[in-house]
Design an enzyme around this catalytic site. Sequence first.
Site, short mmCIF file in Angstrom:
data_model
loop_
_atom_site.label_atom_id
_atom_site.label_comp_id
_atom_site.label_asym_id
_atom_site.label_seq_id
_atom_site.Cartn_x
_atom_site.Cartn_y
_atom_site.Cartn_z
N GLY A 153 3.39 -18.92 10.49
CA GLY A 153 2.70 -19.96 9.73
C GLY A 153 3.76 -20.86 9.13
O GLY A 153 4.86 -21.01 9.68
N ARG A 154 3.45 -21.42 7.96
CA ARG A 154 4.36 -22.40 7.37
C ARG A 154 5.74 -21.82 7.03
O ARG A 154 6.76 -22.48 7.19
CB ARG A 154 3.73 -23.00 6.10
CG ARG A 154 2.67 -24.02 6.45
CD ARG A 154 2.09 -24.63 5.22
NE ARG A 154 0.93 -23.89 4.76
CZ ARG A 154 0.05 -24.38 3.91
NH1 ARG A 154 0.21 -25.57 3.37
NH2 ARG A 154 -1.00 -23.68 3.55
N ILE A 155 5.76 -20.56 6.55
CA ILE A 155 7.06 -19.97 6.16
C ILE A 155 7.91 -19.68 7.40
O ILE A 155 9.10 -20.00 7.45
CB ILE A 155 6.83 -18.70 5.30
CG1 ILE A 155 6.11 -19.08 3.99
CG2 ILE A 155 8.14 -17.98 5.02
CD1 ILE A 155 5.67 -17.90 3.14
N THR A 234 10.16 -10.57 4.75
CA THR A 234 10.09 -11.27 3.46
C THR A 234 8.63 -11.44 3.05
O THR A 234 8.32 -12.22 2.15
CB THR A 234 10.73 -12.68 3.56
OG1 THR A 234 10.12 -13.38 4.65
CG2 THR A 234 12.22 -12.62 3.76
N ARG A 236 5.46 -8.71 2.95
CA ARG A 236 5.00 -7.65 2.05
C ARG A 236 5.57 -6.32 2.53
O ARG A 236 5.54 -6.01 3.71
CB ARG A 236 3.47 -7.56 2.04
CG ARG A 236 2.77 -8.66 1.25
CD ARG A 236 3.03 -8.56 -0.25
NE ARG A 236 2.40 -9.61 -1.03
CZ ARG A 236 2.99 -10.76 -1.39
NH1 ARG A 236 4.23 -11.02 -1.03
NH2 ARG A 236 2.35 -11.64 -2.13
N GLU A 265 7.58 -1.43 -4.70
CA GLU A 265 8.46 -2.29 -5.49
C GLU A 265 8.27 -1.90 -6.95
O GLU A 265 7.13 -1.69 -7.35
CB GLU A 265 8.09 -3.76 -5.30
CG GLU A 265 8.51 -4.28 -3.94
CD GLU A 265 8.16 -5.74 -3.71
OE1 GLU A 265 7.80 -6.44 -4.68
OE2 GLU A 265 8.24 -6.17 -2.56
N HIS A 284 12.68 -9.18 -4.02
CA HIS A 284 11.53 -10.08 -3.92
C HIS A 284 11.82 -11.44 -4.60
O HIS A 284 11.15 -11.84 -5.55
CB HIS A 284 10.29 -9.42 -4.56
CG HIS A 284 8.99 -9.97 -4.04
ND1 HIS A 284 7.87 -9.20 -3.81
CD2 HIS A 284 8.63 -11.23 -3.69
CE1 HIS A 284 6.89 -9.96 -3.36
NE2 HIS A 284 7.33 -11.20 -3.28
C1 8YV Z 1 5.88 -13.77 -5.69
C2 8YV Z 1 5.18 -14.01 -3.36
O1 8YV Z 1 4.53 -13.71 -5.85
O2 8YV Z 1 4.00 -16.04 -3.27
C3 8YV Z 1 4.04 -14.85 -2.96
O3 8YV Z 1 3.12 -14.33 -2.29
O4 8YV Z 1 5.30 -12.91 -2.93
C4 8YV Z 1 6.19 -14.48 -4.38
O5 8YV Z 1 6.26 -15.82 -4.47
C5 8YV Z 1 6.48 -14.40 -6.91
O6 8YV Z 1 7.74 -13.91 -7.01
C6 8YV Z 1 5.72 -14.03 -8.18
O7 8YV Z 1 5.98 -14.94 -9.18
#
Ligand code: 8YV
Length: 330
Positions: A153-155, A234, A236, A265, A284
């Site tokens: 996707g975008r990332i 990067t 989950r 985590e 994270h």
């Molecule tokens: C974290 C992320 O949520 O956007 C997401 O889904 O996993 C991260 O951006 C962020 O670190 C929380 O503030």
Amino acid sequence: MKIFVTRLIPGMIQKIMTDAGHEIEIWQEERALESGELIAKCQQAEALLCISQPLNADFFLQCPNLRVVATNSVGYDHIDVAKATELGIPIGNTPGVLSKATGDTAFLLMQMVARKALFWHKQILDDNWGFAQPFENLGIDLQGKTLGIFGLGRIGIELAKSAQGAFDMPLIYHNRNKNEEAEKTLGARYVGFEELLEQSDVLSVHANLNNENKGIFDLNVFSKMKREAIFINTARGALHQEDDLLKALQDGIIAGAGLDVTNPEPMKADHPLLSLKNTAILPHIGSATAETRKAMLSLSAYNILAGLEGKPLPECVNPEVYQKNQQHAV
Ligand code: 8YV
């Protein structure tokens, strides 16, 4: 109207909400709220700006005054969206604004692992910057290697753009739906899951976590990858099985791994993955740049304002809620 915020946020973001006449309460302690504390804080609140706090069905049932929740993340697997939808509460998130920073984190990890950057850094800390054999602890070149993306996707597109610009890496991907844009602009080639495993020199995970892909990267899957392959996650931590990943790395089933997300985590400081030569692990920080966090928080604030004004949120994960609310009104 009271807005509860679960972490410290900059004054300029607070101002977006206070200028619109809203009162905000911000959690000041340097720890996450317990679930009971969060409920107590949100029982009178009409909006919640949720930063790194899970929200389950019980939370929504016990906070009847909530009219909108904005999560400061693109992912929303920590929220019981079905329950929120049932109760007519829109959930806002922050897609798009964090794609570049998160793709860059995958790009960074890929290079850290390929060049054993943390291992070499540790050599200096251990006062071992002395004699080195010319053919020991070498990295690998990324030039021309195949980048495989699970969940393009975008990332993933941001990672692929950097990987192509820097190292001419051809791109293959596996998704639920084809990504026509990436095929056109990046020459991405759609492949089945097995082919993705067999062909990728670097396999980077960018999928949303769901019931079908939970734990999908297990020992069986790692065993189908190239022995020279690098695994990057990067997205989950729950997408990979951490014990299986450790075994795959220790037994040379794959060559290395870069993680910005772990399961659970936070990762414990003595976790064996941290002391391998061929890993790079970050806590994270995918979206953790000043520019990106500002953009995310500002989008979250505008999601809250829209929700309190009864307007559609700029970014809403459960737009069905509007149909439902309309039906109720009729
Ligand atoms: C974290 C992320 O949520 O956007 C997401 O889904 O996993 C991260 O951006 C962020 O670190 C929380 O503030």
